[in-house]
Design an enzyme around this catalytic site. Structure first.
Site, PDB file in Angstrom:
ATOM      1  N   TYR A 120       0.838  -1.207   0.000  1.00 10.24           N
ATOM      2  CA  TYR A 120       0.000   0.000   0.000  1.00 10.24           C
ATOM      3  C   TYR A 120       0.875   1.262   0.000  1.00 10.24           C
ATOM      4  O   TYR A 120       0.519   2.301  -0.542  1.00 10.24           O
ATOM      5  CB  TYR A 120      -0.968  -0.025   1.192  1.00 10.24           C
ATOM      6  CG  TYR A 120      -2.194   0.828   0.985  1.00 10.24           C
ATOM      7  CD1 TYR A 120      -3.137   0.504   0.014  1.00 10.24           C
ATOM      8  CD2 TYR A 120      -2.409   1.966   1.740  1.00 10.24           C
ATOM      9  CE1 TYR A 120      -4.261   1.285  -0.180  1.00 10.24           C
ATOM     10  CE2 TYR A 120      -3.526   2.757   1.559  1.00 10.24           C
ATOM     11  CZ  TYR A 120      -4.454   2.414   0.595  1.00 10.24           C
ATOM     12  OH  TYR A 120      -5.563   3.202   0.401  1.00 10.24           O
ATOM     13  N   LYS A 146      -2.881   8.666   2.458  1.00 14.37           N
ATOM     14  CA  LYS A 146      -4.112   8.546   3.265  1.00 14.37           C
ATOM     15  C   LYS A 146      -3.899   9.128   4.656  1.00 14.37           C
ATOM     16  O   LYS A 146      -4.843   9.675   5.254  1.00 14.37           O
ATOM     17  CB  LYS A 146      -4.558   7.079   3.355  1.00 14.37           C
ATOM     18  CG  LYS A 146      -5.040   6.473   2.035  1.00 14.37           C
ATOM     19  CD  LYS A 146      -6.268   7.160   1.480  1.00 14.37           C
ATOM     20  CE  LYS A 146      -6.935   6.341   0.378  1.00 14.37           C
ATOM     21  NZ  LYS A 146      -7.953   7.133  -0.353  1.00 14.37           N
TER      22      LYS A 146
HETATM   23  P1  NAD Z   1     -12.563   3.387  -8.072  1.00 13.59           P
HETATM   24  O1  NAD Z   1     -11.399   3.079  -8.941  1.00 13.59           O
HETATM   25  O2  NAD Z   1     -13.891   2.931  -8.498  1.00 13.59           O
HETATM   26  O3  NAD Z   1     -12.618   4.942  -7.753  1.00 13.59           O
HETATM   27  C1  NAD Z   1     -11.500   5.775  -7.782  1.00 13.59           C
HETATM   28  C2  NAD Z   1     -11.912   7.003  -8.543  1.00 13.59           C
HETATM   29  O4  NAD Z   1     -10.872   7.997  -8.533  1.00 13.59           O
HETATM   30  C3  NAD Z   1     -12.218   6.725 -10.017  1.00 13.59           C
HETATM   31  O5  NAD Z   1     -13.547   7.108 -10.306  1.00 13.59           O
HETATM   32  C4  NAD Z   1     -11.247   7.610 -10.751  1.00 13.59           C
HETATM   33  O6  NAD Z   1     -11.773   8.123 -11.953  1.00 13.59           O
HETATM   34  C5  NAD Z   1     -11.023   8.714  -9.728  1.00 13.59           C
HETATM   35  N1  NAD Z   1      -9.844   9.535 -10.001  1.00 13.59           N
HETATM   36  C6  NAD Z   1      -8.548   9.131 -10.067  1.00 13.59           C
HETATM   37  N2  NAD Z   1      -7.765  10.178 -10.381  1.00 13.59           N
HETATM   38  C7  NAD Z   1      -8.572  11.273 -10.501  1.00 13.59           C
HETATM   39  C8  NAD Z   1      -8.379  12.627 -10.826  1.00 13.59           C
HETATM   40  N3  NAD Z   1      -7.155  13.117 -11.107  1.00 13.59           N
HETATM   41  N4  NAD Z   1      -9.443  13.470 -10.859  1.00 13.59           N
HETATM   42  C9  NAD Z   1     -10.693  12.998 -10.595  1.00 13.59           C
HETATM   43  N5  NAD Z   1     -10.950  11.719 -10.290  1.00 13.59           N
HETATM   44  C10 NAD Z   1      -9.911  10.855 -10.249  1.00 13.59           C
HETATM   45  O7  NAD Z   1     -12.167   2.727  -6.644  1.00 13.59           O
HETATM   46  P2  NAD Z   1     -12.812   2.872  -5.191  1.00 13.59           P
HETATM   47  O8  NAD Z   1     -12.277   1.718  -4.444  1.00 13.59           O
HETATM   48  O9  NAD Z   1     -14.254   3.089  -5.278  1.00 13.59           O
HETATM   49  O10 NAD Z   1     -12.073   4.162  -4.614  1.00 13.59           O
HETATM   50  C11 NAD Z   1     -12.774   5.250  -4.034  1.00 13.59           C
HETATM   51  C12 NAD Z   1     -12.051   5.704  -2.774  1.00 13.59           C
HETATM   52  O11 NAD Z   1     -12.173   4.698  -1.773  1.00 13.59           O
HETATM   53  C13 NAD Z   1     -10.552   5.945  -2.950  1.00 13.59           C
HETATM   54  O12 NAD Z   1     -10.161   7.062  -2.177  1.00 13.59           O
HETATM   55  C14 NAD Z   1      -9.956   4.682  -2.361  1.00 13.59           C
HETATM   56  O13 NAD Z   1      -8.625   4.869  -1.916  1.00 13.59           O
HETATM   57  C15 NAD Z   1     -10.905   4.467  -1.202  1.00 13.59           C
HETATM   58  N6  NAD Z   1     -10.883   3.135  -0.590  1.00 13.59           N
HETATM   59  C16 NAD Z   1     -10.997   2.030  -1.353  1.00 13.59           C
HETATM   60  C17 NAD Z   1     -10.959   0.771  -0.746  1.00 13.59           C
HETATM   61  C18 NAD Z   1     -11.061  -0.495  -1.566  1.00 13.59           C
HETATM   62  O14 NAD Z   1     -10.670  -1.556  -1.076  1.00 13.59           O
HETATM   63  N7  NAD Z   1     -11.576  -0.453  -2.774  1.00 13.59           N
HETATM   64  C19 NAD Z   1     -10.796   0.665   0.647  1.00 13.59           C
HETATM   65  C20 NAD Z   1     -10.692   1.830   1.404  1.00 13.59           C
HETATM   66  C21 NAD Z   1     -10.725   3.072   0.772  1.00 13.59           C
END
Ligand code: NAD
Length: 273
Positions: free
Chosen positions: A164, A171
């Site tokens: 990570y 984060k």
């Molecule tokens: P996801 O890939 O569906 O979403 C990530 C989004 O970030 C995408 O829609 C992408 O287009 C957008 N993005 C990236 N760069 C960008 C930019 N420059 N401008 C605008 N948008 C941008 O994945 P997700 O898992 O739904 O992620 C959403 C959030 O949740 C993130 O912050 C991720 O770190 C967090 N998160 C995810 C998990 C997991 O296991 N999936 C766990 C904890 C936290």
């Protein structure tokens, strides 16, 4: 797609308008949250990364979402245009969901010490942490009646999780930013919180080396012995974004089936001791 999740219907968000960022596809956490908000009567606008329009517009249609804007959070002009489009459509907003992050692939695998580059580190910080501050400032400008902002973080901010790496450091900055934004905007009646879900099967997880292992271990080592559900994350978002969350600000709320608080994994040896 809108029916894929079992999101409780109601009126907790009736009369509230706001922005959800980060929908890339139907597995995105942002999509689950948007689905829940609409099911509770919210009017939602979506910001999506330029280039994703075809998929996002089709998805938005399934929820009847009419206000959409292509916004790259690293590009001031697209941020200006996105917030202006929402101000024009809604007048003011009551909530903002920051559900986006990015780190170059080579920054989220192997050795943190060996693989971190200045450029990769700053890219991750810019998109995954600074963007929340920028969005909060812009949201505040169109939130005259108070409101609620949330962001999405992960346990890799608090613990050193394999692969990570740079994203964990970003984060940690995001969580600290959450507290500082909450302090600044509190007097204006704006609450600011972070949700920290366990690993979930999304595009972002697929980009992390060993992401599948994070899912399997997250389940096995959780108190509930189950995956983090989209319904659970969206439910926590609803609590914080609605008036139910009125006294909570500056918090990082874990929604991970109890993964974060476990000490040692279960073992027969321990049971025998
Ligand atoms: P996801 O890939 O569906 O979403 C990530 C989004 O970030 C995408 O829609 C992408 O287009 C957008 N993005 C990236 N760069 C960008 C930019 N420059 N401008 C605008 N948008 C941008 O994945 P997700 O898992 O739904 O992620 C959403 C959030 O949740 C993130 O912050 C991720 O770190 C967090 N998160 C995810 C998990 C997991 O296991 N999936 C766990 C904890 C936290």
């Amino acid at each position: 797609m809108a029916d894929e999740y079992q999101m409780p219907k109601g009126e907790l968000m009736k009369g509230k308008k706001g922005i959800v960022t980060g929908v890339a596809n139907h597995q995105s956490i942002a999509w689950g949250i948007a689905t829940q908000l609409v099911a509770q009567g919210a009017e939602v606008a979506l910001f999506y990364l330029p280039g994703m329009e075809r998929r996002v517009i089709a998805l938005a249609d399934t929820l009847g979402i009419k206000v959409l804007a292509p916004v790259d959070v690293t590009d001031d002009a697209s941020m200006d245009a996105g917030f202006a489009a929402v101000a024009e459509a809604f007048g003011s907003i009551d909530f903002f969901v920051h559900a986006l992050a990015f780190a170059p692939r080579d920054q989220i695998k192997g050795s943190f010490v060996e693989n971190s580059t200045r450029e990769g580190f700053l890219t991750a910080m810019n998109i995954s942490a600074y963007s929340f501050v920028d969005c909060a400032r812009r949201a505040n400008a169109i939130m005259p009646n108070g409101g609620s902002l949330i962001t999405l973080t992960y346990l890799g901010s608090e613990r050193a999780i394999p692969n990570y790496n740079t994203m964990g450091v970003a984060k940690a900055a995001l969580e600290a930013a959450t507290r500082y934004i909450a302090r600044d905007l509190g007097p204006a009646g704006i609450r600011v919180n972070a949700l920290s879900p366990g690993a979930m099967r999304t595009l972002s997880l697929a980009g992390i080396s060993g992401g599948r292992g994070m899912l399997a271990q997250g389940r096995a080592l959780s108190a509930l012995k189950e995956d983090t559900s989209m319904e659970g994350v969206a439910g926590a978002a609803l609590w914080l974004l609605s008036d139910l969350g009125r006294s909570t600000t500056g918090e990082v709320v874990h929604v991970d089936a109890g993964f974060h608080m476990m000490g040692l994994p279960d073992s027969d040896d321990a049971a025998d001791a």
